[in-house]
Design a protein around this motif. Structure first.
Motif, mmCIF file in Angstrom:
data_model
loop_
_atom_site.group_PDB
_atom_site.id
_atom_site.type_symbol
_atom_site.label_atom_id
_atom_site.label_comp_id
_atom_site.label_asym_id
_atom_site.label_seq_id
_atom_site.Cartn_x
_atom_site.Cartn_y
_atom_site.Cartn_z
ATOM 1 N N VAL A 198 5.965 -2.643 7.585
ATOM 2 C CA VAL A 198 6.264 -1.364 6.943
ATOM 3 C C VAL A 198 7.512 -1.495 6.075
ATOM 4 O O VAL A 198 8.487 -2.154 6.458
ATOM 5 C CB VAL A 198 6.483 -0.262 8.009
ATOM 6 C CG1 VAL A 198 7.034 1.014 7.384
ATOM 7 C CG2 VAL A 198 5.171 0.027 8.742
ATOM 8 N N PHE A 210 3.013 -1.543 4.243
ATOM 9 C CA PHE A 210 2.760 -0.123 4.033
ATOM 10 C C PHE A 210 4.089 0.542 3.639
ATOM 11 O O PHE A 210 5.048 0.501 4.403
ATOM 12 C CB PHE A 210 2.182 0.517 5.295
ATOM 13 C CG PHE A 210 0.837 -0.038 5.687
ATOM 14 C CD1 PHE A 210 -0.324 0.506 5.183
ATOM 15 C CD2 PHE A 210 0.748 -1.127 6.545
ATOM 16 C CE1 PHE A 210 -1.570 -0.007 5.540
ATOM 17 C CE2 PHE A 210 -0.487 -1.651 6.912
ATOM 18 C CZ PHE A 210 -1.642 -1.090 6.394
ATOM 19 N N CYS A 246 -2.228 5.678 0.385
ATOM 20 C CA CYS A 246 -3.669 5.543 0.619
ATOM 21 C C CYS A 246 -3.910 4.788 1.931
ATOM 22 O O CYS A 246 -4.905 4.093 2.084
ATOM 23 C CB CYS A 246 -4.354 4.830 -0.547
ATOM 24 S SG CYS A 246 -3.711 3.179 -0.888
ATOM 25 N N ASP A 247 -2.973 4.939 2.872
ATOM 26 C CA ASP A 247 -2.990 4.119 4.085
ATOM 27 C C ASP A 247 -4.139 4.461 5.031
ATOM 28 O O ASP A 247 -4.511 3.644 5.875
ATOM 29 C CB ASP A 247 -1.655 4.249 4.827
ATOM 30 C CG ASP A 247 -0.486 3.784 3.959
ATOM 31 O OD1 ASP A 247 -0.735 3.164 2.908
ATOM 32 O OD2 ASP A 247 0.664 4.051 4.327
ATOM 33 N N LYS A 248 -4.705 5.652 4.883
ATOM 34 C CA LYS A 248 -5.872 6.012 5.692
ATOM 35 C C LYS A 248 -7.013 5.022 5.461
ATOM 36 O O LYS A 248 -7.810 4.741 6.365
ATOM 37 C CB LYS A 248 -6.327 7.431 5.332
ATOM 38 C CG LYS A 248 -7.464 7.969 6.176
ATOM 39 C CD LYS A 248 -7.811 9.391 5.750
ATOM 40 C CE LYS A 248 -8.932 9.952 6.598
ATOM 41 N NZ LYS A 248 -9.350 11.308 6.150
ATOM 42 N N PHE A 254 -1.805 4.249 12.670
ATOM 43 C CA PHE A 254 -1.897 3.544 11.391
ATOM 44 C C PHE A 254 -1.036 2.279 11.359
ATOM 45 O O PHE A 254 -1.460 1.255 10.806
ATOM 46 C CB PHE A 254 -1.461 4.453 10.242
ATOM 47 C CG PHE A 254 -2.506 5.433 9.772
ATOM 48 C CD1 PHE A 254 -3.577 5.795 10.565
ATOM 49 C CD2 PHE A 254 -2.414 5.996 8.505
ATOM 50 C CE1 PHE A 254 -4.528 6.707 10.126
ATOM 51 C CE2 PHE A 254 -3.354 6.907 8.051
ATOM 52 C CZ PHE A 254 -4.415 7.265 8.862
ATOM 53 N N TYR A 255 0.174 2.341 11.934
ATOM 54 C CA TYR A 255 1.161 1.309 11.623
ATOM 55 C C TYR A 255 1.636 0.470 12.802
ATOM 56 O O TYR A 255 2.443 -0.442 12.598
ATOM 57 C CB TYR A 255 2.384 1.956 10.958
ATOM 58 C CG TYR A 255 2.047 2.804 9.761
ATOM 59 C CD1 TYR A 255 1.436 2.251 8.639
ATOM 60 C CD2 TYR A 255 2.328 4.168 9.755
ATOM 61 C CE1 TYR A 255 1.118 3.029 7.542
ATOM 62 C CE2 TYR A 255 2.029 4.957 8.656
ATOM 63 C CZ TYR A 255 1.414 4.386 7.550
ATOM 64 O OH TYR A 255 1.106 5.161 6.471
ATOM 65 N N SER A 269 0.846 -1.196 0.000
ATOM 66 C CA SER A 269 0.000 0.000 0.000
ATOM 67 C C SER A 269 0.883 1.247 0.000
ATOM 68 O O SER A 269 1.855 1.333 0.749
ATOM 69 C CB SER A 269 -0.901 0.001 1.238
ATOM 70 O OG SER A 269 -1.565 1.245 1.372
ATOM 71 N N CYS A 270 0.513 2.217 -0.841
ATOM 72 C CA CYS A 270 1.294 3.453 -0.935
ATOM 73 C C CYS A 270 0.351 4.644 -1.101
ATOM 74 O O CYS A 270 -0.503 4.647 -1.989
ATOM 75 C CB CYS A 270 2.248 3.362 -2.126
ATOM 76 S SG CYS A 270 3.279 4.815 -2.372
ATOM 77 N N THR A 310 -6.388 1.771 3.606
ATOM 78 C CA THR A 310 -5.890 0.389 3.645
ATOM 79 C C THR A 310 -5.515 -0.070 5.055
ATOM 80 O O THR A 310 -5.377 -1.268 5.289
ATOM 81 C CB THR A 310 -4.683 0.212 2.706
ATOM 82 O OG1 THR A 310 -3.688 1.195 3.029
ATOM 83 C CG2 THR A 310 -5.101 0.373 1.253
ATOM 84 N N ARG A 311 -5.364 0.860 5.988
ATOM 85 C CA ARG A 311 -5.090 0.444 7.376
ATOM 86 C C ARG A 311 -6.225 -0.426 7.923
ATOM 87 O O ARG A 311 -6.045 -1.159 8.898
ATOM 88 C CB ARG A 311 -4.902 1.668 8.271
ATOM 89 C CG ARG A 311 -6.178 2.498 8.455
ATOM 90 C CD ARG A 311 -5.899 3.783 9.201
ATOM 91 N NE ARG A 311 -7.038 4.680 9.171
ATOM 92 C CZ ARG A 311 -7.675 5.118 10.254
ATOM 93 N NH1 ARG A 311 -7.301 4.711 11.451
ATOM 94 N NH2 ARG A 311 -8.681 5.954 10.141
ATOM 95 N N ARG A 314 2.042 -3.359 12.418
ATOM 96 C CA ARG A 314 1.923 -3.667 10.992
ATOM 97 C C ARG A 314 3.304 -3.829 10.349
ATOM 98 O O ARG A 314 4.331 -3.518 10.948
ATOM 99 C CB ARG A 314 1.149 -2.559 10.257
ATOM 100 C CG ARG A 314 -0.175 -2.148 10.883
ATOM 101 C CD ARG A 314 -1.165 -3.285 11.087
ATOM 102 N NE ARG A 314 -1.731 -3.807 9.862
ATOM 103 C CZ ARG A 314 -2.881 -3.405 9.315
ATOM 104 N NH1 ARG A 314 -3.597 -2.457 9.904
ATOM 105 N NH2 ARG A 314 -3.340 -3.952 8.197
#
Length: 365
Positions: free
Chosen positions: A144, A112, A98-100, A138-139, A95-96, A102-103, A142
């Protein structure tokens, strides 16, 4: 090599270096035999799309979703994305930008891709902590991908992110496209000679610190007898362009500094420069420095967070200055004018596609 199914998810393919590097990375992985698909969230395309690269627009970002952006909207969008991913069955999802959205995806193979250094973007403490909190939200927990080792270190040590893993992977490059673009005609301002000027290519905005560059250049002229002119290429908001032009006049540099505006193809100017100069407040991994090296043009840079010190290695370390050391920057300009560094493949080999792409291929191993 084990061929994989790799999906990239990005809001759109309009403007920006993040979109450009994603398309290049995706297409290079496709050429290496992987099944690759780019999912966009809206149909907004500016970049040239590589022939043979599959692009699917999911149309989940619309004027309506922009106007009614809530967590519920984001989760609805994420469900639509997941449905498309489930149908295609990728082994790796990246994901690049658009993480708001895809989170909200709960996929074991989701990475991410973070391309900028949030730790240096805000000077106001309240804004800074708000941005840090968003990154942690967000992360945390996750997977990254950080665009540089510096971005990885700042995410961990400055932002305080506790991700499942943070893997630094550079953007991949090859020399041939840049050499081809650099071969186009070069039209220099009157009095400027090929191979005898310094060049800055950056948006005219406060974060790029053209003020720092101009003051250091003035000092180099006054204290070191610098004779080569300075070309500044880039555009910005009208007020920012006016500030730079005003400072040129204030420093009495009108006969030495040329404001070129925006050029669609800067590469002939980069190849013919004595050196590329970067004076930014913050970067992720500054493309312009790497692209200069690929064209065998030396670089001078301030050691801003977080990429320049990973680019200016070996002899170029002598041309990496502390951000506020304008005296040192002036001296570096003079040293480069007197004795330019000869750039060789060893200065940029870590960024070449053959050395970078295997790191993407190893994500699912």
């Amino acid at each position: 090599m084990n061929h994989q199914r790799i999906a990239f998810v990005i809001e759109d393919l309009y403007g920006g270096g993040a979109q450009k590097s994603l398309l290049y990375t995706a297409d290079q992985l496709r050429q290496r035999g992987h099944a690759v698909k780019v999912f966009t969230l809206r149909d907004r395309v500016e970049h040239r799309l590589p022939e043979g690269l599959e692009i699917e627009n999911l149309a989940v970002v619309t004027p309506f979703t922009k106007a009614t952006s809530t967590v519920l909207t984001e989760k609805w969008q994420a469900r639509k994305i997941k449905k498309a991913l489930d149908a295609w069955k990728p082994e790796v999802v990246i994901s690049c930008s658009c993480d708001k959205i895809t989170r909200h995806l709960d996929l074991p193979n989701l990475y991410f891709w973070i391309k900028s250094d949030v730790s240096a973007k805000f000077s106001d403490p309240a804004q800074r902590e708000k941005a840090f909190a968003k990154v942690r939200r967000f992360y945390t927990g996750r997977k990254v991908i950080a665009v540089s080792q510096g971005v990885k270190e700042n995410l961990e040590k400055v932002v305080g992110l506790k991700a499942e893993t943070i893997i630094p992977i550079y953007n991949p490059y090859e020399r041939e496209p840049f050499e081809a673009m650099a071969a186009e005609p070069l039209i220099l301002p009157d009095g400027v000679e090929e191979g005898r000027y310094f060049l800055s290519v950056a948006a005219l905005e406060p974060r790029k610190r053209q003020d720092r560059l101009l003051r250091a250049y003035r000092r180099a002229v006054d204290e070191h007898g610098l004779s080569f002119p300075l070309l500044i290429m880039g555009k910005g908001k009208a007020e920012n362009e006016a500030k730079v032009a005003s400072l040129v006049k204030e420093l009495k540099l009108e006969d030495r500094v040329h404001l070129l505006g925006y050029h669609h193809n800067p590469y002939p100017y980069i190849r013919a420069a004595t050196a590329m100069v970067l004076t930014s407040e913050a970067e992720g991994l500054p493309r312009v420095l790497i692209e200069a090296l690929l064209l065998h043009t030396p670089v001078i840079s301030v050691d801003c967070p977080s990429g320049p010190k990973e680019i200016l290695t070996q002899e170029l370390e002598d041309f990496l200055l502390e951000p506020d050391d304008e005296s040192g920057l002036a001296a570096a300009l003079a040293r480069m004018e007197a004795n330019p560094v000869t750039i060789e493949p060893r200065h940029y080999q870590q960024f070449l596609r053959e050395n970078v792409l295997p790191h993407f291929e190893a994500l699912n191993l």
